[in-house]
Scaffold this active site. Sequence first.
Site, mmCIF file in Angstrom:
data_model
loop_
_atom_site.group_PDB
_atom_site.id
_atom_site.type_symbol
_atom_site.label_atom_id
_atom_site.label_comp_id
_atom_site.label_asym_id
_atom_site.label_seq_id
_atom_site.Cartn_x
_atom_site.Cartn_y
_atom_site.Cartn_z
ATOM 1 N N GLU A 120 21.806 -1.491 -31.925
ATOM 2 C CA GLU A 120 23.003 -1.783 -31.138
ATOM 3 C C GLU A 120 24.076 -2.573 -31.876
ATOM 4 O O GLU A 120 25.248 -2.448 -31.558
ATOM 5 C CB GLU A 120 22.592 -2.559 -29.883
ATOM 6 C CG GLU A 120 21.769 -1.768 -28.884
ATOM 7 C CD GLU A 120 22.540 -0.616 -28.280
ATOM 8 O OE1 GLU A 120 23.660 -0.839 -27.782
ATOM 9 O OE2 GLU A 120 22.033 0.515 -28.334
ATOM 10 N N SER A 505 -12.045 -6.048 27.615
ATOM 11 C CA SER A 505 -13.193 -6.957 27.728
ATOM 12 C C SER A 505 -13.317 -7.931 26.562
ATOM 13 O O SER A 505 -14.074 -8.901 26.658
ATOM 14 C CB SER A 505 -14.486 -6.145 27.847
ATOM 15 O OG SER A 505 -14.450 -5.361 29.016
#
Length: 852
Positions: A120, A505
């Site tokens: 780069e 229940s």
Amino acid sequence: MIYTKTRLQYKENHIDLASNFSSPLMSQPKARKSTSIITKLLFAAFLLACLGAVGVIGIFAYYSKGLPSTEELKNYYPKTTTRLYDANGGLLAEFATEKRVFVPITSIPDVVKQAFVAAEDQNFYKHSGVDVFSIFRAVIHNAVAKLTHHGGLSGGSTITQQVVKNLLLNKDKTIARKVKEAILAVRVTQAMPKDKILEIYLNEIFLGNRSYGVVAASYNYFNKSIDELTVEEAAFLAAMPKAPSNFDPRKNYERALERRNYVLERMYQDDYITKKDAEIAKAKPINLAKGVEKEIATNNFAEEIRRFMIEKYGEEQVYGGGMTVRTTLDPKLQRYAEKALYDGITAYDRRHGWRGPLPTRIDNLELWHESLLAAKAPEAIGPWKMAAVLSTTDKTAELGLKDGSTATLTFDGLKWAKKWYSGQRYGEDPHSVKDVIKPGDVIMVDNEKDDKGNTRLTLEQIPDVNGAMMVMNPSSGRVLAMVGGYPYGNSDFNRATQAKRQPGSSFKPFVYMTALENGFLPSTIVNDGPIEVPQGPGLPMWTPKNYGGDFLGRIPLRVALAKSRNNVTVLVSLMMGVSKVQEMATRMGILDKPAPYYSMVLGADETTLMRLITAYATVDNYGKQVKPILIDRIQDRTGKTIYVGEREENSRECVGCSGENISTTAPEIIDKSKQLVDPATTYQLITMLEGVIQFGTSTRAKVLGRPLAGKTGTTNESFDTWFMGFTPDIVVGTFIGFDHPKTLGRDATGASVPLPAFIDFMQQAMKDVPPKPFPIPPGVRFQRIDVTTGHAPTDQSSPANIQMEVINPRAPEDIQYSDEYREKFMNGEGVIGGGNSGYGGSSSGNVDSGLY
């Protein structure tokens, strides 16, 4: 003549030579004129240069106004990934808009830094932020590359300029932006060390594959940490910034290889690697880690944490703050829970029949492969495969698969597929393959091992039913596993925390715990018979019924709970008053505002699995309040702990952990959580819930062969089914039902649907854990009773009926009847039976208890 001619020629030549060597005085006007032109040209050039310099200075001065400060880069904190880890340190999930892990420049290997600099910005450590030479070089290089169609393209922006563009400016492709970029690049170079600029760049840059920064890219492409990267892998990453999608090797392998090799050549040219190293690296292929494209799946557990964190810290911090979250999830128990629930749901679904093939049908079997490829797979298909039925016999079916191959499905692989009818009814078992599928059908199949270990194809269908399972540590509240639904599909709906359903229940234990607080004993004799309850003026009497419609007559409270007798539960609530049960439900965190109706005591009010399992954990913790904990701690990006998951503030005290006794006294952890229920009362209830396993509705759990307590739950018409079970060290809650409530079928109960999933989980989770009895809390005493009378034994008592009963000496001595019950049901007969006082009394036939 020859002579004359020669003379003439000589004369002509002489004259020409003389003219060429004329005197300075003769050419002076012409020379003066030439000098004047040169002077003017030089002056004009100087003037243009001055004007250009002034123009450049003016442009720079103009564009310098209002530029962002470089101080932002000095305090650079990029968006980083928030990561969730399980209790063993394994990665559980990630939250990020940009998947990035920040790493300082000192921790980035030289080969990675060199690869990016070579690719780069080769003069990065030399220029002042802008590299004019590189700009001209890039122009020439790119022109040659385009003409020759050879070599990668090169950019002119420096690393510093890219940092400025990404963090301080927008990405507009205008001259104004490029000028500002150059100005800021020079300023940044003056204000910051080069290594700091490179650190920002390597952490900020987008490298494709959802990767921001070199650390995330290293993991996502190669499943490696950056210090494990080879030179060719580092060069590959450095090749990506130019155009990540164009250089993705999964899409454009040759372009990616060419670009990577260009970077390797640049590294050689810049003396970072030798020519031999470059050639060796160039010869290697690009090998990505398998499965690199796959996202980490976020399960219901992670989603629950995400919601909590967004509420506490905000979405921006969660998705960009780089927090580290250590959760309570046990990965092994989570796997067991997922499989147990999945198998439980699938087993129920198969028992209730085959709902038919997928909607797609292939009429032209000559084009079966093309048609199958065009067919859309269901979202919840998971690991299964779609298949086209090409032909059938009584015993086999030939199938076509998406890869173009064919396979055989035998009758054994689909013999479960009896016909399904609405209302979860089903027909008889099929007798042949033709009873189930026919040519042209599109079905789902999976590979499954039979009883002999042989692999075979099986017919599959996506379950219509769903469910949830949670696992909790009762002493700490740590949630060890959470499964919020069927494992496949895109639904984020968490049935463990978001689905409000009737517990049925499974709520009854809290009715009986209320009774134990109000003078009842586990041995108190109650009447299991018909009962009518007034609902108010103008309303008919409510007549609850037991499951099955039968009555057991006079039975101990312990048996009533174990057998899940509805009528006894309502009777006991009527004796105490429903308001006391309401208060218990609120105290235990099951309900916020319970309805003041007696149907509430049978679990008619809605709650969530998380709230119910937390209440059971409180029972298992002997009445000490338990709050669910999903997070152990949260750390910010710097490693500072910003959140610690505790049941409540200052809920635990460590004696001997600090101060003078730190080196001489063993630390003692004191639980200072709120005591919601007396420990003796909870122990009484635990022994009653052990009876559910030993002789009640859940006897099939006896196969686990360890002390175990629990309770089934089934609502009216079997809309919802539950099983809540626990040992001294673990609590497990399971719910199975439809997302849009409807009957699970006449044979569906808590014992037949969720209980098998609970057993499957416990067999895996507890296989290496030795059995452990429930501890007896201080102050509890035991006394012999005759289970047929609820009283102390007499000479007439059979030895087989004499058992030890748990007594809470701190409970009321007599049953605390409600005023309503005294007025309407006792008919002036006075106190019915004795409580802990041990005194019997007259009975209305509903209750008789006492110990002598």
